[in-house]
Write an enzyme that holds these catalytic residues in place. Structure first.
Site, mmCIF file in Angstrom:
data_model
loop_
_atom_site.group_PDB
_atom_site.id
_atom_site.type_symbol
_atom_site.label_atom_id
_atom_site.label_comp_id
_atom_site.label_asym_id
_atom_site.label_seq_id
_atom_site.Cartn_x
_atom_site.Cartn_y
_atom_site.Cartn_z
ATOM 1 N N HIS A 92 2.932 4.665 -0.661
ATOM 2 C CA HIS A 92 2.835 5.953 -0.915
ATOM 3 C C HIS A 92 4.126 6.651 -1.053
ATOM 4 C CE1 HIS A 92 4.386 6.177 3.083
ATOM 5 N NE2 HIS A 92 3.238 5.535 3.459
ATOM 6 N N GLU A 93 4.307 7.852 -1.393
ATOM 7 C CA GLU A 93 5.246 8.654 -1.718
ATOM 8 C C GLU A 93 6.486 8.464 -0.244
ATOM 9 O OE1 GLU A 93 6.420 10.073 -4.291
ATOM 10 O OE2 GLU A 93 8.077 10.691 -3.376
ATOM 11 N N GLY A 94 6.201 8.365 0.682
ATOM 12 C CA GLY A 94 7.129 7.980 1.766
ATOM 13 C C GLY A 94 8.090 6.790 1.406
ATOM 14 N N HIS A 95 7.180 5.663 0.963
ATOM 15 C CA HIS A 95 7.915 4.572 0.628
ATOM 16 C C HIS A 95 8.970 4.650 -0.615
ATOM 17 C CE1 HIS A 95 4.160 2.604 2.466
ATOM 18 N NE2 HIS A 95 5.140 2.166 3.198
ATOM 19 N N ARG A 153 -1.840 4.083 6.750
ATOM 20 C CA ARG A 153 -3.292 4.364 7.729
ATOM 21 C C ARG A 153 -3.896 5.485 7.344
ATOM 22 N NH1 ARG A 153 0.325 0.809 11.349
ATOM 23 N NH2 ARG A 153 -0.985 -1.409 11.387
ATOM 24 N N ASN A 182 0.990 -1.130 -0.118
ATOM 25 C CA ASN A 182 -0.123 -0.031 -0.046
ATOM 26 C C ASN A 182 0.952 1.259 0.170
ATOM 27 O OD1 ASN A 182 -2.255 1.872 1.943
ATOM 28 N ND2 ASN A 182 -2.715 1.053 -0.138
ATOM 29 N N LYS A 232 9.767 7.684 10.285
ATOM 30 C CA LYS A 232 8.361 7.911 10.765
ATOM 31 C C LYS A 232 8.121 6.929 11.771
ATOM 32 C CE LYS A 232 3.963 7.483 10.344
ATOM 33 N NZ LYS A 232 3.546 6.136 9.992
#
Ligand code: PAF
Length: 282
Positions: free
Chosen positions: A30-33, A187, A28, A149
């Site tokens: 997002h840009e963080g990953h 989340r 799932n 994070k």
């Protein structure tokens, strides 16, 4: 980019004697990953593939937590991973990673792993360390990148690598934030539109903690309580707001505070049914 589902396929895809740059995830993405994947790409040496694992690890979820509804979005994740520089996606199913109940586990020390997240999620770090140790054995990376994070997770895993003398460099990647400051997280997708608008309060509260320390306030208990009260007043159910030493997440002594000990503030709080975490180095 190759997508493989078994340990044998992964080992064949990595091939040869070269090691890998590794980003473990639960998908799932997002840009963080994706920022972690780009970081892994920049750390990879010639010939070293960037490997991203996608596996929702049952061992790190308590029975009442969101294991079953954790979003599984493999096809979309793969579309995002290729342009970010991923060479191999390792997406095993549970039978592949846990063909029998995982009886051997890695239990991190209580002083690191039973505090903060570990206090509110008993067994969480045993689940994380066990799966990461297993993934490390499977992928045999030279370098592995984890998001800051999950600050405590990064610290616990870094120490695991040190204490087991794993020949793996554990690297932290900066937290990515939405324009309003909310830390990116899988989340966040659980939040309603109203909750999403409110969610920014968590990072605001952490920034307020930083301002108070920058302003010379050294009464940590009062600052923490103020932050908890601010969250509660807006309808959150906070688990903790804690100002800790960066190195080991213990409470700093007055002497350490006076001597300029590097600190971090960490927080976890529920907004509706969604539990969010964030942190800020001070
Ligand atoms: O941070 C995560 O997504 C998970 O805890 C990890 C490190 C992939 C282990 O399952």
């Amino acid at each position: 980019m190759k997508v493989v589902h078994t340990i044998a396929e992964l080992r064949a895809a990595i091939g040869g004697p070269q090691r890998a740059a590794f980003v473990p995830t639960m998908g799932n993405l997002h840009e963080g990953h994706l920022a972690l994947v780009r970081q892994a790409k920049s750390l990879a040496r010639a010939g070293e593939p960037v490997v991203v694992s996608i596996f929702v690890n049952r061992l790190q979820f308590a029975p009442h937590e969101d294991f079953d509804r954790y979003p599984r979005t493999l096809a979309r994740d793969c579309e995002l991973l290729e342009p970010a520089g991923c060479d191999i996606v390792f997406a095993p199913d549970e039978r592949e990673l846990y063909p029998e109940p995982q009886g051997y586990k890695v239990n991190p020390p209580a002083e690191l792993a039973d505090i903060l997240e570990g206090h509110f999620r008993p067994g969480f770090f045993t689940g994380v360390c066990t799966v990461v140790m297993k993934l490390f054995q499977i992928v045999q990376p030279r370098v592995a990148v984890f998001g800051q994070k999950d600050y405590q997770q990064l610290m616990v895993l870094r120490r695991m690598a040190q204490q087991f003398a794993l020949p793996i460099e554990v690297v932290g990647g900066q937290t990515r934030r939405a324009d309003d400051g909310l830390a990116l997280s899988s989340r966040n997708g659980y939040l309603s539109a109203d909750e999403r608008a409110e969610a920014v309060t968590l990072s605001r509260v952490l920034r307020a903690v930083r301002s108070q320390l920058d302003g010379g306030d050294r009464d940590l208990a009062k600052i923490e309580q103020g932050a908890l009260d601010a969250l509660t007043a807006r309808g959150w159910k906070p688990d903790y707001v804690a100002i800790r030493r960066r190195a080991d997440l213990q409470v700093p002594t007055a002497e350490q505070l006076a001597a300029g000990e590097p600190l971090v503030v960490l927080a976890a709080a529920k907004l509706g049914a969604t539990r969010l975490i964030d942190n800020l180095e001070l």
